[in-house]
Design a protein around this motif. Sequence first.
Motif, PDB file in Angstrom:
ATOM      1  N   ARG A  93      15.837 -76.661  28.335  1.00  0.00           N
ATOM      2  CA  ARG A  93      17.049 -77.316  28.540  1.00  0.00           C
ATOM      3  C   ARG A  93      18.156 -77.025  27.630  1.00  0.00           C
ATOM      4  O   ARG A  93      17.990 -76.934  26.200  1.00  0.00           O
ATOM      5  CB  ARG A  93      16.705 -78.877  28.546  1.00  0.00           C
ATOM      6  N   LYS A 113      29.365 -80.278  29.004  1.00  0.00           N
ATOM      7  CA  LYS A 113      28.774 -81.476  28.684  1.00  0.00           C
ATOM      8  C   LYS A 113      29.528 -82.684  29.010  1.00  0.00           C
ATOM      9  O   LYS A 113      30.870 -82.590  28.716  1.00  0.00           O
ATOM     10  CB  LYS A 113      28.901 -81.232  26.925  1.00  0.00           C
ATOM     11  N   GLN A 115      20.567 -80.055  36.689  1.00  0.00           N
ATOM     12  CA  GLN A 115      20.465 -81.425  35.987  1.00  0.00           C
ATOM     13  C   GLN A 115      21.611 -82.295  36.656  1.00  0.00           C
ATOM     14  O   GLN A 115      22.894 -81.643  36.356  1.00  0.00           O
ATOM     15  CB  GLN A 115      20.538 -81.458  34.630  1.00  0.00           C
ATOM     16  N   GLY A 119      23.307 -85.542  35.315  1.00  0.00           N
ATOM     17  CA  GLY A 119      23.417 -86.647  34.494  1.00  0.00           C
ATOM     18  C   GLY A 119      23.603 -87.998  34.781  1.00  0.00           C
ATOM     19  O   GLY A 119      24.108 -88.375  35.879  1.00  0.00           O
ATOM     20  N   ALA A 120      23.298 -88.689  33.774  1.00  0.00           N
ATOM     21  CA  ALA A 120      23.357 -90.157  34.034  1.00  0.00           C
ATOM     22  C   ALA A 120      24.690 -90.720  34.689  1.00  0.00           C
ATOM     23  O   ALA A 120      24.832 -91.440  35.373  1.00  0.00           O
ATOM     24  CB  ALA A 120      23.065 -90.888  32.608  1.00  0.00           C
ATOM     25  N   ARG A 121      25.872 -89.964  34.055  1.00  0.00           N
ATOM     26  CA  ARG A 121      27.263 -90.628  34.274  1.00  0.00           C
ATOM     27  C   ARG A 121      27.638 -90.198  35.615  1.00  0.00           C
ATOM     28  O   ARG A 121      28.587 -90.603  36.323  1.00  0.00           O
ATOM     29  CB  ARG A 121      28.235 -90.011  33.484  1.00  0.00           C
ATOM     30  N   LYS A 142      19.039 -87.791  36.657  1.00  0.00           N
ATOM     31  CA  LYS A 142      18.823 -88.705  35.542  1.00  0.00           C
ATOM     32  C   LYS A 142      19.422 -90.114  36.117  1.00  0.00           C
ATOM     33  O   LYS A 142      20.208 -90.209  36.910  1.00  0.00           O
ATOM     34  CB  LYS A 142      19.678 -88.130  34.214  1.00  0.00           C
ATOM     35  N   ARG A 194      16.132 -92.189  31.414  1.00  0.00           N
ATOM     36  CA  ARG A 194      16.745 -91.782  30.045  1.00  0.00           C
ATOM     37  C   ARG A 194      17.190 -92.914  29.362  1.00  0.00           C
ATOM     38  O   ARG A 194      18.289 -92.826  28.467  1.00  0.00           O
ATOM     39  CB  ARG A 194      17.813 -90.676  30.566  1.00  0.00           C
ATOM     40  N   HIS A 211      17.332 -89.094  24.888  1.00  0.00           N
ATOM     41  CA  HIS A 211      18.691 -90.072  25.098  1.00  0.00           C
ATOM     42  C   HIS A 211      18.117 -91.565  25.289  1.00  0.00           C
ATOM     43  O   HIS A 211      18.880 -92.455  25.015  1.00  0.00           O
ATOM     44  CB  HIS A 211      19.499 -89.677  26.527  1.00  0.00           C
ATOM     45  N   GLU A 239      14.954 -83.237  23.131  1.00  0.00           N
ATOM     46  CA  GLU A 239      16.137 -82.378  22.549  1.00  0.00           C
ATOM     47  C   GLU A 239      15.602 -81.929  21.179  1.00  0.00           C
ATOM     48  O   GLU A 239      15.018 -82.736  20.334  1.00  0.00           O
ATOM     49  CB  GLU A 239      17.239 -83.309  22.295  1.00  0.00           C
TER      50      GLU A 239
HETATM   51  C1  PEP Z   1      21.960 -84.624  28.301  1.00  0.00           C
HETATM   52  O1  PEP Z   1      20.752 -84.410  28.876  1.00  0.00           O
HETATM   53  O2  PEP Z   1      22.184 -83.861  27.292  1.00  0.00           O
HETATM   54  C2  PEP Z   1      22.637 -85.773  28.784  1.00  0.00           C
HETATM   55  C3  PEP Z   1      24.069 -85.809  28.514  1.00  0.00           C
HETATM   56  O3  PEP Z   1      21.988 -86.557  29.310  1.00  0.00           O
HETATM   57  P1  PEP Z   1      22.478 -88.105  30.022  1.00  0.00           P
HETATM   58  O4  PEP Z   1      23.079 -87.731  31.337  1.00  0.00           O
HETATM   59  O5  PEP Z   1      20.971 -88.720  30.474  1.00  0.00           O
HETATM   60  O6  PEP Z   1      23.317 -88.902  29.298  1.00  0.00           O
END
Ligand code: PEP
Length: 342
Positions: free
Chosen positions: A130, A135, A186, A188-190, A211, A241, A276, A302
């Motif tokens: 990963r 980001k 992936q 992400g959470a957002r 996530k 997460r 996370h 991570e």
């Molecule tokens: C990540 O996996 O680096 C990340 C940004 O995760 P999350 O979306 O869960 O905050």
Amino acid sequence: MLIVMKHDATPDDVAEVVRVIEEMGFTAHAVASAQRTAIGITGNQTSVDSSRFAYLSGVAETIKVTKPYKLVTLDFHPAKTIVRVGDEPDAPTIGGEELAIIAGPCAVESEAQAFAVADAVKLAGARFYRAGAFKPRSSPYAFQGMGEDGLKILASVRERTNLKIVTEAMNENQVDLVERYGDMIQIGARNMQNFMLLRRAGRSHLPVLLKRGMSATFDELLSAAEYILAEGNEKVVLCERGIRTFTQHTRNTLDLAVVPAVQRVSHLPIIVDASHGTGKAYMVAPLAKAGVAVGADGLMIEVHDHPEQALSDGSQALTIKDFETTMREVRLIHEAVAPIAV
Ligand code: PEP
Ligand code: MN
């Protein structure tokens, strides 16, 4: 609605039920298992008239589905989904017998950093790498990732190590790029409720790691996964997460209870992101072990070769040495909790 066929129903019986569903303007999803075939209906805004099916040959019963999601449930798909990442016969899987380990830095920072961490996590037994090239950062001034250059580095990590690349796409255009360079998208959470992105991932040939949103409920998580399945992509892995609560001692509160809760209603694999989920390196190993103990199908962790120099999330990154120790520990726990064949 779910239409359960009798165990001796013929392929013609199934085809007739599918025909009637389509004639009504809905979509049919036939799932065959060893015992029986079940046919799910989607596309209906209101409840479907079950009398249309009651007298068709081979129909055992019709079951009303009242949940806001269907395709992700065990009612629709009684066998657990095993997601294979890659096409080759020995490609790693998530949701099967092996514990999936997805490890690597928060972000790709340079080729040297990406290679150093990849070589180390591979040696420690990870089969997935990963690292983000895009980001999602809270501040617009924080490091935003290397973009396509980062993805090119990830493609060379794959070349070098044969690790499968799991990397985030924050919008539909980035899905095109992840498809070009990566092995698993992936979300992400957002972005868990970015519905256009979910639909685009649902049209991808790549598997998706979804996530949980920072404050997403159980039903919202499964409904987000439903968006992806509804577009035809069944290769979805959920990821707990951590969610936002009032506590201050962790970055997020890792909701490990969601693992058995998901497994009770859904066939989709679920993994735990202990990085996370805690935000603190010293908590990652204990919570990763707990995640395996509650039955998660894998872990996201991570790892950085120099956490103190990381451009993002250094405080929750394990050193290479700590990652190796954690791997030995989680494997022992996985062996101890794996179901005993009877
Ligand atoms: C990540 O996996 O680096 C990340 C940004 O995760 P999350 O979306 O869960 O905050
Ligand atoms: Mn991160």
